[in-house]
Scaffold this active site. Structure first.
Site, PDB file in Angstrom:
ATOM      1  N   LYS A 106       0.835  -1.199   0.000  1.00  5.90           N
ATOM      2  CA  LYS A 106       0.000   0.000   0.000  1.00  5.90           C
ATOM      3  C   LYS A 106       0.873   1.253   0.000  1.00  5.90           C
ATOM      4  O   LYS A 106       2.092   1.172   0.199  1.00  5.90           O
ATOM      5  CB  LYS A 106      -0.919   0.000   1.222  1.00  5.90           C
ATOM      6  CG  LYS A 106      -0.187   0.053   2.549  1.00  5.90           C
ATOM      7  CD  LYS A 106      -1.142   0.016   3.723  1.00  5.90           C
ATOM      8  CE  LYS A 106      -0.383   0.058   5.048  1.00  5.90           C
ATOM      9  NZ  LYS A 106      -1.297   0.128   6.210  1.00  5.90           N
ATOM     10  N   TYR A 147      18.315  29.141   7.401  1.00  5.96           N
ATOM     11  CA  TYR A 147      17.255  30.021   7.874  1.00  5.96           C
ATOM     12  C   TYR A 147      17.278  30.147   9.392  1.00  5.96           C
ATOM     13  O   TYR A 147      17.414  29.154  10.115  1.00  5.96           O
ATOM     14  CB  TYR A 147      15.889  29.494   7.424  1.00  5.96           C
ATOM     15  CG  TYR A 147      15.645  29.676   5.950  1.00  5.96           C
ATOM     16  CD1 TYR A 147      15.520  30.950   5.404  1.00  5.96           C
ATOM     17  CD2 TYR A 147      15.549  28.578   5.102  1.00  5.96           C
ATOM     18  CE1 TYR A 147      15.296  31.126   4.038  1.00  5.96           C
ATOM     19  CE2 TYR A 147      15.318  28.739   3.747  1.00  5.96           C
ATOM     20  CZ  TYR A 147      15.195  30.013   3.213  1.00  5.96           C
ATOM     21  OH  TYR A 147      14.980  30.180   1.874  1.00  5.96           O
TER      22      TYR A 147
END
Length: 367
Positions: free
Chosen positions: A34, A254
């Site tokens: 899956k 950042y």
């Protein structure tokens, strides 16, 4: 071209599936593919296991239809069953097997006229409290389905909430409930997921459902000898695209989360959260550069991340970077260890790799 690629080692996939079978030689093992085979590519993974796996497991009919359209005719279990009654026509047409976990699914099935009986996996809620019927409902449902002409082979299934945990208390409660039901009904049983397959022979049933272990991730809270035999299937591989020499105290990335504690060398790597690498990776999350361990330094950006390579003076632009998996020199960085640095689990890392990252499938000869 951008150097980031996810190498998929199909030989390792087959090894891990065979290992699941060897753990439980009296059981049949459904290969769970899956979520696009946990991010590895369901069609290619299924093709590699055709002839070995007696059935595949997927979450929904869309995933099953994609496999059929690719020419895969192995039985496929819809682990969440149908989502609407009109899916039964496709179930019948393509020979899918279905889980049944809700009363409306039972009624839809028994109101349908299939061309051939449909194999049904009746799900009992033994304690996960997600899907399934209460244990006290199962006997009457089992009798009803057993007598229905719409139903073929009938299997009793459940799912463990804590088979991976070192504390086995709740696992044993669930196990006792479901095994008692199976004995009373003389029912074929499917309860073992990856951790139960690896660590709990008492839970091995007629059908086991190995999932994450097929892709080389260790699902156990504490590894055992069996789980250590798993091989990584995905290697997320890139390269160094720039190098920066920084003075002590200079920030990287950042918000300047990481500051150089000494004169430092930073490697910029072509991989970021726009590719699916987790933005939550903390400073110190491991990376392999030229097969040697180093660590992330600074926040992950959309297309790049930065690594402290101060202690690796031979690193150059173009040096191999492995975010997880197996480096060219054979060193392995476990996806489980990387997941720990991101405060998550391997499942989210593997299924989170986005389509812009090409998958490169390696055969037995190439791996």
């Amino acid at each position: 071209m951008r150097p980031l690629v996810a190498d998929i080692d199909l030989a390792a996939l087959c090894h891990n599936y065979r290992h699941a079978c060897a753990c439980a030689p009296q059981s049949r093992s459904v290969a769970i593919i899956k979520a696009d085979a946990y991010g590895h590519g369901a069609i290619e993974c299924a093709k590699a296991l055709v002839g070995e796996a007696p059935a595949f497991g997927v979450a929904c009919i869309e995933e099953a239809l994609a496999l059929r359209q690719a020419g895969i005719d192995t039985p496929i279990v819809l682990l969440e069953g149908i989502f609407s009654a009109d899916e039964l026509a496709l179930v019948d047409e393509h020979g899918f097997w279905i889980a049944v976990h809700s009363a409306w699914q039972v009624e839809a099935l028994l109101s349908f006229a299939p061309h051939r009986p449909i194999p049904v996996w009746l799900k009992v809620d033994s304690g996960m409290h997600r899907l399934g019927f209460a244990p006290e409902e199962i006997e009457s449902l089992w009798a009803r389905l057993s007598q229905a002409p719409q139903v073929g082979e009938l299997v009793l299934m459940s799912h463990f909430a804590s088979a991976d945990a070192s504390d086995s208390g709740y696992f044993e409660i669930q196990l006792q409930r479901i095994v008692a039901l199976a004995h009373a009904l003389k029912a074929p049983l499917s309860i073992a997921n990856s951790p139960a397959t690896l660590a709990w022979p008492v839970a091995h049933g007629d059908w086991n459902r190995p999932g994450i272990m097929l892709y080389g991730s260790d699902p156990l809270e504490v590894a055992n000898a069996s789980s250590r035999d798993l091989r990584p299937v995905m290697t997320l591989r890139s390269q160094v695209i720039a190098l920066r020499d920084l003075a002590a105290g200079e920030p990287v990335g950042y918000a300047g989360r990481w500051r150089a504690p000494r004169p430092s060398r930073i490697a910029v790597v072509a991989a970021g959260y726009g590719d699916g690498y987790d933005r939550h990776a903390q400073d110190g999350t491991p990376v392999l550069v030229d097969g040697q361990r180093c660590t992330i330094a600074g926040k992950v950006s959309m297309d790049m991340l930065t690594v402290d390579v101060t202690d690796l003076p031979e690193v150059r632009i173009g040096s191999e970077v492995v975010l997880w998996g197996r480096a060219a020199n054979g060193t392995v960085l476990s996806v489980d260890e990387v997941a720990n640095g991101c405060d998550t689990i391997s499942y989210t890392l593997l299924t989170g790799i986005l389509p812009r990252v090409p998958r490169r499938y390696l055969s037995n000869d190439q791996a």
